[in-house]
Each structure stands twice: as C-alpha cells, then as structure tokens.
Motif scaffolding. Structure first.
Motif: not given
Length: 208
Positions: A20, A23-24, A28, A36, A93
């Motif tokens: 995660i 992915c963040q 960004e 989230n 997400l």
C-alpha cells in the motif's frame, strides 16, 4: 480522468502494508487525489465491527456470523466513504475488499457461493475495484511473518489448512478476473515492489 478504485489483497504476512505504501507513493507521483480505506473498518461503526470480528470470544463464532459482520462493515464503508469519494472524483486505495470475503469466508470457511453472492449484490450494488493487486504467498511463510509481528488475532490463529483453502480460492478467482493481478509475494521486498510498480504502470497505460 474518472476516479478509480484500487485494492490490495493477500494472506497474513503477504506484505499488504508495504504494498500500500508503494501504491501511495506511486499515486502521489502521478498527482492523483486519493484516500485510503481498510476492511473491515474505515468508519466509526465499521471499526467497532472490526474489533468484534478480530478479537477472541468465549463462544464459538460461526462462519456465517463472521461473514455477516464483514458485510455489515463493508456496507457502512461503501455507502459512507467509498462511493461518495468516487462520485466526487477522488480515487480510493483499499486494504482488502470483497475478494477477501470470497476467499476467507468462501474458501477458508467453506460458505456457499450463493450466500456470498446474495450479500455482495445487496451491499455492493455493482461496485467493483478497477484494479486488485493480489499478493500471493505460501501460507506457512506468511503466517511465520505474521507471528513475527506480534500477537495474532482470532482469524490469524486459524490452522494452516484454513489459509491454504483461502489461498486456493484467491488463485481460483484471480484466474477468471482480468482486473486481478497476481504478484508473487514470496520474492524479496525489492522484487515485490518492482512487480507492483509494473502492474501500476500497465494499469495507467491502459487509461490513456
């Protein structure tokens, strides 16, 4: 660009938290506005339900009770957080979503697909992740990692066979759904992160 719903899935110890984070950072970098969420949880009521389903109880928790709690929490999250975010153009997400119920309660607990489908139809009303990244790991390896993090919750204390059945259902569903991308989480962390980045690159390329 229409808001998208991306979900990370996997067994205990598969590395969802670090996935995660990857992915963040990716979103960004793409200057994507996102939030989230986690399941079960994500709203005040859903977090209370999370505590109920995760903690040990003196009485036996049936598979059906577990399933209903999961979908009750999901209903709150979908209605109050996920759908409103997507409608206003914010990406979501997610740490787990409906695929977890299909795998854990359907595969692990052996609950009939008709029951799962009924609840999914009622709660989701057609909502489906645009991309699911499934982190596939040997259950024995994943559980060893989870134990290394500290005390296990009620579900994490299940026997190895439960997680083997759960993994089998994950893989079975992933083979039939092109929106689910499987990443080998038995690899080194850099290799897993590189694989996730490749999945995201391909996903974004398909949006253009």
């Amino acid at each position: 660009m229409t808001a998208k719903f991306i979900v990370i899935e996997g067994l205990e110890g598969a590395g969802k938290s670090t996935a995660i984070a990857v992915c963040q950072a990716y979103l960004e970098n793409k200057q994507v506005d996102f939030i989230n969420v986690r399941e079960p949880g994500g709203t005040a009521m859903a977090e209370e339900l999370r505590n109920i389903v995760k903690q040990a109880h003196q009485e036996t928790v049936t598979g059906e009770t577990e399933l209903l709690i999961m979908y009750a929490a999901r209903s709150q999250l979908v209605a109050n957080v996920i759908n409103p975010a997507l409608e206003k153009g914010t990406w979501v997400l997610g740490d787990r979503h409906d695929l977890s119920s299909q795998a854990y309660q359907g595969g692990g607990r052996g609950i009939e697909q008709t029951k799962l489908s009924f609840l999914a139809d009622m709660v989701l009303n057609g909502l489906k992740p645009d991309l699911t990244i499934y982190l596939d790991i040997d259950p024995a390896v994943g559980l060893a990692r989870a134990k290394g993090r500290g005390e296990l919750d009620r579900i994490e204390q299940e026997a190895l066979g439960f997680f083997e059945r759960t993994r089998a259902r994950y893989l079975e569903i992933a083979k039939t759904d092109s929106s689910i991308k499987t990443v080998d989480a038995n690899q080194t962390m850099p290799e897993v992160h590189a694989a996730i980045t490749t999945v995201l690159d391909n996903f974004f390329a398909g949006l253009n």
